[in-house]
Design an enzyme around this catalytic site. Structure first.
Site, mmCIF file in Angstrom:
data_model
loop_
_atom_site.group_PDB
_atom_site.id
_atom_site.type_symbol
_atom_site.label_atom_id
_atom_site.label_comp_id
_atom_site.label_asym_id
_atom_site.label_seq_id
_atom_site.Cartn_x
_atom_site.Cartn_y
_atom_site.Cartn_z
ATOM 1 N N LYS A 1 40.036 48.390 41.882
ATOM 2 C CA LYS A 1 39.708 48.221 40.468
ATOM 3 C C LYS A 1 39.162 49.522 39.900
ATOM 4 O O LYS A 1 38.392 50.232 40.569
ATOM 5 C CB LYS A 1 38.671 47.095 40.350
ATOM 6 C CG LYS A 1 38.329 46.657 38.947
ATOM 7 C CD LYS A 1 37.374 45.473 39.015
ATOM 8 C CE LYS A 1 37.029 44.907 37.663
ATOM 9 N NZ LYS A 1 36.147 43.710 37.772
ATOM 10 N N SER B 1 34.954 37.317 38.138
ATOM 11 C CA SER B 1 36.015 38.305 37.901
ATOM 12 C C SER B 1 36.912 38.603 39.080
ATOM 13 O O SER B 1 37.929 39.271 38.928
ATOM 14 C CB SER B 1 35.398 39.609 37.380
ATOM 15 O OG SER B 1 34.895 39.425 36.084
ATOM 16 N N SER C 1 37.560 39.900 35.201
ATOM 17 C CA SER C 1 37.949 41.216 34.704
ATOM 18 C C SER C 1 38.816 41.997 35.691
ATOM 19 O O SER C 1 39.342 43.053 35.348
ATOM 20 C CB SER C 1 36.683 42.020 34.391
ATOM 21 O OG SER C 1 35.908 42.228 35.574
#
Length: 528
Positions: free
Chosen positions: A153, A252, A228
């Site tokens: 990420k 997330s 996310s």
């Protein structure tokens, strides 16, 4: 809808903080409902015993948990899994360069449509793959991850690349060193293929991002992939990477995993170092693996977990997750199937309830003892998780809010401005409430080893629309480990999942139960 007094209070707080919010911002905050649950949060905080020891000082509320007996990782010849491809790499029937090239080709073919990667690290990935091939040819095997393409990420530092964290503000911030997670992946021989898309500063449970656009669901391009850790979920589901690392502050990791039909593990808070990862909330952030199978999740966790002098939140040595009883079975495991959450509303949609039941039935069929259980504290936990997240995020972003407010996208801007409704006293009161809730939940669940809940209350929403954190946020607030497990497809053609939750530090048991259920439920693969 908040009344004029509430808006006046927020307006005064922002003015006192030196933040130049506009009347348009206040209208947007009201429209998006960011203050809609404020009365409920205030009611909970007003009920807190003012002499309660705050959670930040309450180490006794996280007792150690015993690990199950060793059972080892299962053998696999499935070339779509890390374990399966590792055996081929070590036998030299496939090369790391070939795997990297295949991943890069898949990215080139599908990324424009899905919007998965912030940065594709083609040149360095191929160089790392060539180095891995040389070591493997010489008989040096670092781990089963050696030569395997993985993604991270884009809030984790990767030396020589920018860490935008989904924002415009940090778009040009170059990392001088690797984050601890990336450092450990490299030490295990993994090939970092790229950095994945995410919502702005990770402050949304959807893929909505005003700067870089949303990330589409690989099963239905008109639906959202969740957030996310949006890109990490889609990269893993589509074969652009064998695994990815995400972060989870309110869901997330687990929400994108549920929407994309993969395994997503949020470990215990403090299990995985966050050093070199851009923060959203210091006491709620978790890092963990997103993989196609439970065994792969155990493998990746074994690589990235453990104490780190760069991160004092990493509290204790990690057990051997790969030998922690994955294949030991679940006979007599006590499983609580959640039937009510304290909201007074229906728990979730029919397809989500059916997914929970399938997971419960899969465990019961192997000897687990499944019992319905009400957990009314979930409503309080979800409300207070959002409140604490707002407080910590507001403190972190204060300097930029004063000087770079216009560089925030609308959703992030309005959500972070709404956070200033809380007072300095609320910061301590929410920690006091957390300490009390830890004990209440621990007492309620004293007779179960594992809990099954929905991951999300409904199907993947429209592209760019956030998913509620109703069942994921509570476990960030407590710091307990939780896993999203694929549990079939809905009639609408998108995946469904069940959430498995264990006590703190008991990831071995959580993974063992998830592995047992997975053998019955099977895996999901999107058709691109």
């Amino acid at each position: 809808m908040p009344n004029d007094t509430t808006i006046d209070r927020l307006r005064a707080a922002l003015r006192a903080a030196g933040i130049p919010a506009t009347e348009s911002d206040f209208a947007g905050i009201i429209e998006k409902g960011f203050l809609s649950r404020l009365p409920d949060v205030e009611r909970l905080l007003d009920a807190v015993d003012h002499e309660q020891l705050p959670d930040m000082l309450d180490a006794a509320s996280l007792p150690p948990a015993a690990s199950p007996p060793n059972g080892g990782l299962p053998a696999s010849d499935d070339p779509t899994t890390i374990l399966g491809i590792a055996s081929q790499l070590q036998r030299r029937t496939v090369s790391a360069v070939e795997l990297a090239e295949q991943a890069l080709e898949r990215i080139a073919e599908h990324d424009a449509e899905l919007n998965v990667f912030q940065i594709v690290m083609a040149e360095s990935a191929l160089a790392d793959a060539r180095a891995a091939d040389a070591e493997l040819a010489a008989g040096k095997v670092r781990s089963p991850l050696h030569g395997v393409p993985v993604a991270v990420k884009d809030l984790f530092d990767v030396a020589g690349y920018p860490t935008a964290a989904g924002s415009r503000i940090r778009a040009g911030v170059m990392a001088a060193t690797d984050s601890t997670v990336v450092e450990r992946l490299r030490a295990a021989g993994a090939v970092i293929i790229g950095k994945t898309r995410m919502s702005e500063f990770a402050y949304s449970p959807g893929s909505n991002n005003a700067h870089y656009g949303p990330t589409a669901n690989p099963y239905d391009r008109q639906r959202d992939s969740g957030g996310s850790s949006s890109g990490s979920g889609v990269a893993t589901a589509t074969g652009m990477a064998f695994a990815a690392i995400g972060t989870d502050t309110g869901g997330s990791i687990r929400i994108p995993a549920a929407h994309c039909g993969i395994v997503g593990l949020k470990p215990t808070h403090g299990r995985v170092s966050l050093a070199g990862g851009f923060t959203l909330s210091w006491s709620l952030d978790h890092a963990g693996p997103m993989t196609r199978t439970v065994a792969d999740a155990a493998l990746v966790l074994s690589v990235i977990a453990g104490p780190d002098p760069r991160d004092p939140r990493t509290l204790r040595p990690a057990p051997d997750f790969t030998g922690g009883g994955l294949v030991a079975g679940v006979r007599n495991l006590r499983v609580g199937l959640v039937t009510a959450d304290g909201s007074g509303q229906a728990l979730a949609g029919p397809a989500e309830l059916a997914a929970m039941q399938r997971a419960a039935d899969a465990l019961a069929g192997q000897g687990a003892i499944v019992t319905p259980i009400d957990v009314p504290e979930l409503e309080e936990l979800r409300l207070l998780n959002q409140a604490l997240l707002a407080m910590e995020a507001a403190a972190l972003h204060l300097p930029w809010l004063r000087t770079r407010l216009d560089d925030y996208g609308e959703f992030m801007r309005h959500r972070i401005l709404a956070a200033f409704i809380y007072s300095p006293a609320d910061v301590t009161r929410v920690q006091q409430a957390r300490a009390a809730l830890r004990r209440r939940v621990a007492a309620r669940l004293a007779d179960v080893d594992l809990l099954i809940t929905p991951v999300v209350p409904g199907p993947a929403p429209a592209l760019g629309v956030p998913t509620p954190t109703s069942f994921t946020g509570p476990w960030n607030f407590l710091g307990w480990p939780a896993l999203s497990l694929p549990a079939g497809m809905g009639d609408d053609g998108v995946p469904r999942a069940a959430q498995l939750v264990a006590r703190p530090w008991n990831e071995p048991l959580l993974l063992r139960a998830a592995f047992a259920a997975e053998q019955v439920l099977g895996r999901l693969t999107p058709s691109l």
